[in-house]
Design an enzyme around this catalytic site. Sequence first.
Site, PDB file in Angstrom:
ATOM      1  N   ASP A 136       0.869  -1.208   0.064  1.00 30.23           N
ATOM      2  CA  ASP A 136       0.136   0.012   0.021  1.00 30.23           C
ATOM      3  C   ASP A 136       0.956   1.358  -0.167  1.00 30.23           C
ATOM      4  O   ASP A 136       0.333   2.189   0.557  1.00 30.23           O
ATOM      5  CB  ASP A 136      -0.816  -0.073   1.260  1.00 30.23           C
ATOM      6  CG  ASP A 136      -2.218  -0.346   1.160  1.00 30.23           C
ATOM      7  OD1 ASP A 136      -2.265  -1.306  -0.048  1.00 30.23           O
ATOM      8  OD2 ASP A 136      -3.195  -0.664   1.912  1.00 30.23           O
ATOM      9  N   ASP A 289      -7.643  -7.220  13.744  1.00 24.90           N
ATOM     10  CA  ASP A 289      -7.034  -8.604  14.227  1.00 24.90           C
ATOM     11  C   ASP A 289      -7.855  -9.151  15.283  1.00 24.90           C
ATOM     12  O   ASP A 289      -8.345 -10.213  15.348  1.00 24.90           O
ATOM     13  CB  ASP A 289      -5.717  -8.298  14.596  1.00 24.90           C
ATOM     14  CG  ASP A 289      -5.200  -7.450  15.364  1.00 24.90           C
ATOM     15  OD1 ASP A 289      -6.097  -6.473  15.882  1.00 24.90           O
ATOM     16  OD2 ASP A 289      -3.884  -7.037  15.325  1.00 24.90           O
TER      17      ASP A 289
END
Length: 532
Positions: A136, A289
């Site tokens: 990214d 997460d």
Amino acid sequence: MDRLTATTIIPDAFQGARDDISMQFLIIWDQIKAPLIVPLLRLAVAICLIMSLMLFIERVYIGIVIITVKLFGRKPERCYKWEPLKDDVELGNSAYPMVLVQIPMYNEREVYQLSIGAACGLSWPSDRIIIQVLDDSTDPVIKDLVELECQRWASKGINIKYEIRDNRNGYKAGALKEGMKRNYVKNCDYVAIFDADFQPEPDFLWRTIPFLVHNPELALVQARWKFVNSDECLMTRMQEMSLDYHFTVEQEVGSSTYAFFGFNGTAGVWRIGALNEAGGWKDRTTVEDMDLAVRASLKGWKFLYLGTLKVKNELPSTLKAYRYQQHRWSCGPANLFRKMFMEIITNKKVTLWKKVHVIYSFFLVRKIVAHIVTFIFYCVVLPATVLVPEVEVPKWGAVYIPSIVTILNAVGTPRSLHLLVFWILFENAMSLHRTKATFIGLLEAGRVNEWIVTEKLGDAFKAKAAKAPKKPRFKFGERLHLLELGTGAYLFFCGCYDLAFGKNHYFLYLYVQAIAFFIMGFGYIGTFVPYS
């Protein structure tokens, strides 16, 4: 009707002291202290003592559990079936599951070669593994470097894919989600995830995948982090003490009792079927997460933590990077708790005790109460009792409980026991930043979804240090932290007042804690990276 005079409205003592601001302040203080300040402070002390007891009971409980686990040797191999994957003459390599290795990165100039090299060095049948680099990066130079590195490994026969997208929507969660949409991923059974500074050993997959293959109820196998730069400065040693407790005790206890713990976002292997069943990656918080782990757990999946399997990684060594990381780690869980509370309550697939564990122990005590009580009690309320001697804090709450909790927290890093006092002062100073982030998460305030990638230095700092050091330029906004400086001034004032009028000798603590806040406030902690 008699005319109202000044003395009718303003007490006589006020009239005599109207030119003396300090006297007026003292008179106002005396008038509001008994009816307002004392009851409020007593209420604050009571609430803080309750939160301290909650934290104390939680720490003692998990301390007893971890001792039991160690004494009775509940090793993962005894709790779950594990045996090496064997060759099959007829099936050949197709007998081995297909593994995807994802490496999300963003402008990782200093560490991209380390992580890609370590992933490409993983031992596994070459036609049964795919390395996926999710880049990214917004810096075109770094982007080209990462792509060239991927091409270099591809030329050596490694099945490596370089994936980019035209936006950063969802940040890390968005990149991982986009990576899972690729056609070649449909053939994969498991996905291993490593952040850009993580360097797994070659046998990582051989030690984790068999657990998932032989135990269909397992969704995740999580490895422990090993810090390569823990000795770089005092701040990294403090971080090591906190994180070692997390891995040595909290993760181990969660795995051994409820088969649930928070996925650490990296150095773990997921069963792709479980990941998809849980709803895949979501970017609604900054802890994608933990979000995934809670959702998977509510679907009935189990997790396994392998404390003996360690993956090298880097701790943030600059205060700026560490503050950004801690904001994300404190704000995200609080915000996730707000979003998932009712979902956990109404879930019908897990037991009542597991719900209690997730809501009370995992979220409320560890992610919210621990931060709030550390700052509010020990840095605000306790010092305030110095100014209001009518309110007393029992010795068990002011001394005994925090001492026991501190000792229990320190057991994870025996080599740093001599730094225990520094660790207490450091954690108390950081608790201001964490408490602020926790309230931002609970209230969904302005910076709730702020995501700033933790800066990694890799070997860059060593290389720069070898050259003639440059004097860092002073940047007001980056180096001065006004909330920490204000708290330090408050503690210093309370210390002076206690030294002059007190009887509990709190000034011994207040002075050193004030110094810690001043050091943090002026930014004189961590590694200084010279500006180029």
